[in-house]
Design a protein around this motif. Structure first.
Motif, PDB file in Angstrom:
ATOM      1  N   ALA A   1      30.000  39.195  24.332  1.00 47.26           N
ATOM      2  CA  ALA A   1      31.019  38.595  25.198  1.00 47.26           C
ATOM      3  C   ALA A   1      30.627  37.192  25.661  1.00 47.26           C
ATOM      4  O   ALA A   1      31.407  36.530  26.337  1.00 47.26           O
ATOM      5  N   GLY A   2      29.437  36.746  25.320  1.00 41.83           N
ATOM      6  CA  GLY A   2      29.039  35.377  25.612  1.00 41.83           C
ATOM      7  C   GLY A   2      28.870  35.039  27.078  1.00 41.83           C
ATOM      8  O   GLY A   2      28.928  33.880  27.451  1.00 41.83           O
ATOM      9  N   GLY A   3      28.698  36.045  27.922  1.00 37.16           N
ATOM     10  CA  GLY A   3      28.497  35.779  29.345  1.00 37.16           C
ATOM     11  C   GLY A   3      29.781  35.721  30.154  1.00 37.16           C
ATOM     12  O   GLY A   3      29.800  35.161  31.247  1.00 37.16           O
ATOM     13  N   GLU A   4      30.858  36.308  29.634  1.00 40.82           N
ATOM     14  CA  GLU A   4      32.149  36.264  30.348  1.00 40.82           C
ATOM     15  C   GLU A   4      32.064  36.817  31.769  1.00 40.82           C
ATOM     16  O   GLU A   4      32.636  36.236  32.692  1.00 40.82           O
ATOM     17  N   ARG A   5      31.373  37.937  31.939  1.00 39.86           N
ATOM     18  CA  ARG A   5      31.286  38.525  33.289  1.00 39.86           C
ATOM     19  C   ARG A   5      30.525  37.610  34.242  1.00 39.86           C
ATOM     20  O   ARG A   5      30.900  37.455  35.397  1.00 39.86           O
ATOM     21  N   ALA A   6      29.461  37.006  33.752  1.00 40.97           N
ATOM     22  CA  ALA A   6      28.697  36.087  34.607  1.00 40.97           C
ATOM     23  C   ALA A   6      29.557  34.883  34.981  1.00 40.97           C
ATOM     24  O   ALA A   6      29.520  34.419  36.121  1.00 40.97           O
ATOM     25  N   GLN A   7      30.340  34.396  34.023  1.00 41.76           N
ATOM     26  CA  GLN A   7      31.186  33.240  34.304  1.00 41.76           C
ATOM     27  C   GLN A   7      32.242  33.586  35.364  1.00 41.76           C
ATOM     28  O   GLN A   7      32.512  32.786  36.260  1.00 41.76           O
ATOM     29  N   LEU A   8      32.802  34.784  35.280  1.00 43.50           N
ATOM     30  CA  LEU A   8      33.760  35.224  36.303  1.00 43.50           C
ATOM     31  C   LEU A   8      33.084  35.341  37.666  1.00 43.50           C
ATOM     32  O   LEU A   8      33.643  34.932  38.683  1.00 43.50           O
ATOM     33  N   MET A   9      31.874  35.876  37.685  1.00 40.97           N
ATOM     34  CA  MET A   9      31.136  35.997  38.940  1.00 40.97           C
ATOM     35  C   MET A   9      30.813  34.614  39.504  1.00 40.97           C
ATOM     36  O   MET A   9      30.925  34.389  40.713  1.00 40.97           O
ATOM     37  N   LEU A  10      30.437  33.682  38.633  1.00 42.67           N
ATOM     38  CA  LEU A  10      30.145  32.319  39.071  1.00 42.67           C
ATOM     39  C   LEU A  10      31.364  31.722  39.759  1.00 42.67           C
ATOM     40  O   LEU A  10      31.257  31.140  40.840  1.00 42.67           O
TER      41      LEU A  10
END
Length: 178
Positions: free
Chosen positions: A117-126
């Motif tokens: 997913a390429g870090g999608e969840r982290a990007q949303l959290m950011l």
């Protein structure tokens, strides 16, 4: 318009980080700009320490860099479905500085991670962590580079046309927001 000033913040602390590579590629695709890379290696935020010793000089430097930048680009890896502690800690420290240097600031977010997913969840959290500051988030097109260690060539440039095209569009949107 004068040459825009960009501040790049990598949520990854490793020197060979693909998130730092992604920021360099974003700056290249942005075009003519003055680019500065932030250092977010701060002590862990602790209210008792802040009361005893105040805002660390490195934190104040980041707040000043943010305040003088025309826009920010932030790239985050994904650690356990979220942003790394160092990036969250940096945001917590900046929230303690005078004024609100992130308020109204155009910010483009992106991520690079090993997972599919390429870090999608982290990007949303950011993005959720940035909301209290009231920046102008530039969120489309999304850039979430999966299998990131295999997505850059020997020059540090993205090898995939789709990632490069989306990153270029994101940088055009950021330029337009300045």
């Amino acid at each position: 318009m004068s040459t825009p000033k960009l501040l790049a913040i990598s949520g990854a602390l490793r020197a060979p980080s693909t998130n730092t590579m992604l920021l360099r590629e974003a700056a290249r695709l942005f075009g003519d700009a003055e680019i500065e890379f932030a250092d977010i290696r701060f002590p862990l935020y602790d209210t008792d320490d802040e009361i005893a010793t105040g805002i660390p000089a490195a934190v104040q430097k980041l707040a000043d860099q943010i305040a003088t930048a025309d826009a920010l680009i932030i790239s985050t890896p994904e650690y356990n479905k979220g942003i790394p502690g160092g990036l969250k800690n940096a945001l917590d420290w900046v929230s303690r500085c005078e004024g609100n240097p992130l308020g109204g600031k155009p910010i483009a977010t992106m991520s690079a991670a090993a997972g599919r997913a390429g870090g999608e969840r982290a990007q949303l959290m950011l993005r959720e962590c940035l909301v209290p500051f009231g920046p102008r988030l530039i969120v489309a097109p999304e850039v979430a580079v999966h299998d990131s260690s295999n997505q850059f060539d020997e020059k540090g440039q993205l090898v995939g046309d789709l990632y490069r095209a989306n990153l270029e569009k994101l940088m055009q949107a950021l330029r337009a927001a300045i």
